[in-house]
Design an enzyme around this catalytic site. Structure first.
Site, PDB file in Angstrom:
ATOM      1  CE  LYS A 190     -10.326 -20.944  -4.972  1.00  0.00           C
ATOM      2  NZ  LYS A 190     -10.972 -19.792  -4.311  1.00  0.00           N
ATOM      3  CD  GLU A 266     -12.716 -18.627 -20.760  1.00  0.00           C
ATOM      4  OE1 GLU A 266     -12.893 -17.532 -21.287  1.00  0.00           O
ATOM      5  OE2 GLU A 266     -13.361 -19.642 -21.014  1.00  0.00           O
ATOM      6  CB  CYS A 301     -12.191 -10.318 -17.990  1.00  0.00           C
ATOM      7  SG  CYS A 301     -13.687 -10.964 -18.713  1.00  0.00           S
ATOM      8  CD  GLU A 399      -7.363  -7.354 -15.928  1.00  0.00           C
ATOM      9  OE1 GLU A 399      -6.637  -8.128 -15.284  1.00  0.00           O
ATOM     10  OE2 GLU A 399      -8.371  -7.720 -16.548  1.00  0.00           O
TER      11      GLU A 399
HETATM   12  P1  NAD Z   1      -7.389 -14.123  -9.318  1.00  0.00           P
HETATM   13  O1  NAD Z   1      -6.632 -14.752 -10.411  1.00  0.00           O
HETATM   14  O2  NAD Z   1      -6.648 -13.512  -8.198  1.00  0.00           O
HETATM   15  O3  NAD Z   1      -8.381 -15.184  -8.636  1.00  0.00           O
HETATM   16  C1  NAD Z   1      -9.232 -15.985  -9.407  1.00  0.00           C
HETATM   17  C2  NAD Z   1      -9.430 -17.296  -8.696  1.00  0.00           C
HETATM   18  O4  NAD Z   1      -8.172 -17.963  -8.595  1.00  0.00           O
HETATM   19  C3  NAD Z   1      -9.966 -17.173  -7.272  1.00  0.00           C
HETATM   20  O5  NAD Z   1     -10.888 -18.197  -7.015  1.00  0.00           O
HETATM   21  C4  NAD Z   1      -8.720 -17.349  -6.438  1.00  0.00           C
HETATM   22  O6  NAD Z   1      -8.967 -17.860  -5.139  1.00  0.00           O
HETATM   23  C5  NAD Z   1      -7.916 -18.329  -7.248  1.00  0.00           C
HETATM   24  N1  NAD Z   1      -6.472 -18.249  -7.001  1.00  0.00           N
HETATM   25  C6  NAD Z   1      -5.755 -17.153  -6.630  1.00  0.00           C
HETATM   26  N2  NAD Z   1      -4.456 -17.478  -6.473  1.00  0.00           N
HETATM   27  C7  NAD Z   1      -4.347 -18.804  -6.740  1.00  0.00           C
HETATM   28  C8  NAD Z   1      -3.261 -19.720  -6.742  1.00  0.00           C
HETATM   29  N3  NAD Z   1      -2.028 -19.353  -6.441  1.00  0.00           N
HETATM   30  N4  NAD Z   1      -3.518 -21.001  -7.079  1.00  0.00           N
HETATM   31  C9  NAD Z   1      -4.764 -21.398  -7.395  1.00  0.00           C
HETATM   32  N5  NAD Z   1      -5.834 -20.590  -7.383  1.00  0.00           N
HETATM   33  C10 NAD Z   1      -5.629 -19.293  -7.068  1.00  0.00           C
HETATM   34  O7  NAD Z   1      -8.369 -13.113 -10.036  1.00  0.00           O
HETATM   35  P2  NAD Z   1      -9.444 -12.150  -9.390  1.00  0.00           P
HETATM   36  O8  NAD Z   1      -8.737 -10.980  -8.829  1.00  0.00           O
HETATM   37  O9  NAD Z   1     -10.360 -12.923  -8.503  1.00  0.00           O
HETATM   38  O10 NAD Z   1     -10.297 -11.746 -10.683  1.00  0.00           O
HETATM   39  C11 NAD Z   1      -9.924 -10.740 -11.520  1.00  0.00           C
HETATM   40  C12 NAD Z   1      -9.242 -11.281 -12.745  1.00  0.00           C
HETATM   41  O11 NAD Z   1     -10.109 -12.184 -13.439  1.00  0.00           O
HETATM   42  C13 NAD Z   1      -8.916 -10.200 -13.758  1.00  0.00           C
HETATM   43  O12 NAD Z   1      -7.625 -10.370 -14.240  1.00  0.00           O
HETATM   44  C14 NAD Z   1      -9.935 -10.431 -14.862  1.00  0.00           C
HETATM   45  O13 NAD Z   1      -9.548  -9.945 -16.114  1.00  0.00           O
HETATM   46  C15 NAD Z   1     -10.080 -11.891 -14.836  1.00  0.00           C
HETATM   47  N6  NAD Z   1     -11.331 -12.315 -15.480  1.00  0.00           N
HETATM   48  C16 NAD Z   1     -11.252 -12.911 -16.715  1.00  0.00           C
HETATM   49  C17 NAD Z   1     -12.412 -13.301 -17.393  1.00  0.00           C
HETATM   50  C18 NAD Z   1     -12.343 -13.964 -18.745  1.00  0.00           C
HETATM   51  O14 NAD Z   1     -13.320 -14.609 -19.137  1.00  0.00           O
HETATM   52  N7  NAD Z   1     -11.252 -13.855 -19.482  1.00  0.00           N
HETATM   53  C19 NAD Z   1     -13.666 -13.085 -16.800  1.00  0.00           C
HETATM   54  C20 NAD Z   1     -13.710 -12.473 -15.534  1.00  0.00           C
HETATM   55  C21 NAD Z   1     -12.527 -12.104 -14.899  1.00  0.00           C
END
Ligand code: NAD
Length: 497
Positions: A190, A266, A301, A399
């Site tokens: 997804k 992650e 991230c 963050e």
């Molecule tokens: P997010 O957590 O809002 O969304 C990530 C994914 O989760 C999306 O596909 C989203 O649709 C899904 N999602 C959102 N709410 C959900 C729920 N309630 N249930 C199931 N799935 C759900 O994050 P974002 O804003 O898209 O990305 C930014 C974040 O990602 C930052 O916190 C960043 O640090 C993190 N990130 C971490 C890494 C790593 O390797 N540690 C790498 C890249 C980004």
């Protein structure tokens, strides 16, 4: 390959988009018939309407993935044959570099040259790297008594769900899918609702490369519906997640509420970058410190968003950082001269600006701090630096996920290690010093997954990437990521002596 601004614009104008879900080898509408808009944040314009998958579509995709896994069309394919298919996919990604780079740039605002030089080649490289590993991994024979033969093998788990964010859309999809597929699993991916386009094209390329139907499925949709349904599905064996810490915790809950699927989060970060006064090349340190926070608009991230500078060099270093920040102007993502593109969407832009406004009351604004537009539109934020930041100020603890740097002075090694570790996150850290003993001493004491010494964000296919504490505990990249997508299976054979 050098393309001009107008070349990129011409290629963009000629693009067509895959907008349906990819399930069981076919592009299909969501069963509900619903769609959602994906928006170009640089222009505010709608790019396309995308199939809005929900629990019913997730179930359809998981069933297809399970059927493919069970009949062995991929899971039991000879390793050399799986390798050849994945190598072909790597080639196809390279052949379609211009298109894939444009899809990510249009969808989430990153400079197209970054997508073309970092994201897309990275994706091809990771598929190739895992392909090449497939026929070189040996299993174990345990040291048992005579008359006993115990085989300890790594076996694929079955159906892997992958939920990924928008900051590196193609790469995040690849970091999960390439090792999961290499290990023989079926995948239901997804993508983030902000950036579904490259994942859908990847699915088509995977099919062209020879990944059998049902083995790689892409289900676009929202987190609270499609993402949650994947997390709660009773027939998903493993859920690999990259995204926020908040949602990472949700996936742990979904697992507990459903089938105890393995969850590999992650998540977020607030990575410290420590500049000691004994770092000889402060210009290089400043170049990389600026890269570490402003690359991809800070939407990384592991972004080096906390800068700890030894007090004796603080004024000079801040001046170096200010020069670099002011030289970096937000620009049209399709212009090859642009180094700082758009922020992913309106919501994220507003969130970044709210944090900047709050920090302006408590810390000294050294540079930037503004929302700007290009030709009157779009989501752009200037590179922002705050000086004299208190260790417990929200701009130093939370963050931001934008081009915003908090600079904090320090006086001693022990003090800066304590401050760097004083965070709920533990993804990455950087240390700048020409004293080797200090570099090793400090690196050992930093509670993070990756320490970069005299560089930032060191990363390769050969090394694991992931965090400690609330940055999650999954590891992407390297052979270690295969641990997430395989189970250890013992087969114990008695034979007559
Ligand atoms: P997010 O957590 O809002 O969304 C990530 C994914 O989760 C999306 O596909 C989203 O649709 C899904 N999602 C959102 N709410 C959900 C729920 N309630 N249930 C199931 N799935 C759900 O994050 P974002 O804003 O898209 O990305 C930014 C974040 O990602 C930052 O916190 C960043 O640090 C993190 N990130 C971490 C890494 C790593 O390797 N540690 C790498 C890249 C980004």
């Amino acid at each position: 390959m050098e393309l001009s601004f107008s070349d990129w614009q011409d290629h963009a104008a000629a693009l067509s988009f895959r907008t349906q879900a990819f399930i069981d080898g076919q592009f299909v509408d969501a069963l509900s018939g619903k769609t959602f808009a994906t928006i170009n944040p640089a222009t505010g314009e709608e790019i396309a309407q995308i199939a809005e998958c929900d629990a019913a579509d997730i179930d359809h995709a998981v069933k297809a993935a399970r059927a493919a896994f069970e009949d062995g069309r991929w899971s039991r394919m000879e390793p050399g044959a799986r390798k050849a298919v994945m190598l072909k996919l790597a080639d196809l990604i390279r052949e379609n570099l211009v298109e894939l780079a444009l899809l990510d740039s249009l969808d989430m605002g990153k400079p197209v040259t970054d997508a073309a030089t970092v994201d897309v080649p990275g994706s091809a490289h990771f598929f190739q790297w895992y392909a090449e590993a497939i026929d070189k991994l040996y299993d174990e024979v345990a040291p048992t008594a005579a008359g006993d033969l115990a085989l300890v093998r790594r076996v694929p788990l079955g159906v892997v769900g992958a939920v990924v964010p928008w900051n590196f859309p193609l790469d995040m999809a690849t970091w999960k899918s390439a090792p999961a597929l290499a290990a023989g699993n079926s995948v239901v991916l997804k993508p983030a609702e902000q950036s579904p386009l490259s994942a859908l094209r990847l699915a088509e390329l995977a099919q062209e490369a020879g990944i059998p139907d049902g083995v790689f499925n892409v289900v676009p949709g929202f987190g609270a519906t499609a993402g949650k349904a994947l997390g709660l599905h009773m027939d998903v064996d493993c859920l690999a997640f990259t995204g926020s810490t908040f949602v990472g915790k949700k996936f742990m809950e979904y697992s507990g509420q459903s089938n105890l699927k393995q969850v590999w989060p992650e998540t977020g970060g607030k990575s410290p970058n420590i500049i000691f006064a004994d770092c000889e090349d402060l210009e290089a340190a400043a170049d990389m410190a600026a890269f570490g926070i402003f690359f991809n608009g800070g939407q990384v991230c592991s972004a080096n968003s906390r800068l700890y500078v030894e007090r004796s060099i603080q004024d000079r270093f801040l001046e170096l950082m200010k020069t670099r920040a002011e030289a970096l102007k937000p620009g049209n993502p399709l212009d090859p001269a642009t180094k700082l593109g758009a922020i992913v969407d309106e919501k994220q832009t507003q969130s970044i600006m709210a944090r900047i406004e709050a920090a302006a009351d408590t810390s000294r604004l050294v540079s930037g701090g503004e929302r700007v537009t290009l030709e009157g539109t779009g989501c752009f934020v200037t590179p922002t630096i705050f000086g004299d930041v208190a260790q417990d100020d929200p701009i130093a603890t939370d963050e931001v996920f934008g081009p915003v740097l908090a600079v904090i002075p320090f006086d001693s090694e022990d003090e800066v290690i304590a401050m760097a570790n004083d965070s709920i996150y533990g993804l990455a850290a950087s240390v700048w010093t020409d004293n080797l003993s200090r570099a090793l001493r400090v690196s050992e004491r930093l509670n993070v997954g990756t320490v970069s010494v005299n560089t930032v964000d060191a990363l390769s296919a050969q090394t694991p990437f992931g965090g400690m504490k609330q940055s999650g505990f999954g590891r992407d990249l390297s052979l270690h990521s295969l641990d997430k997508y395989t189970a250890l299976k013992t087969t114990w054979i008695k034979y007559k002596l």
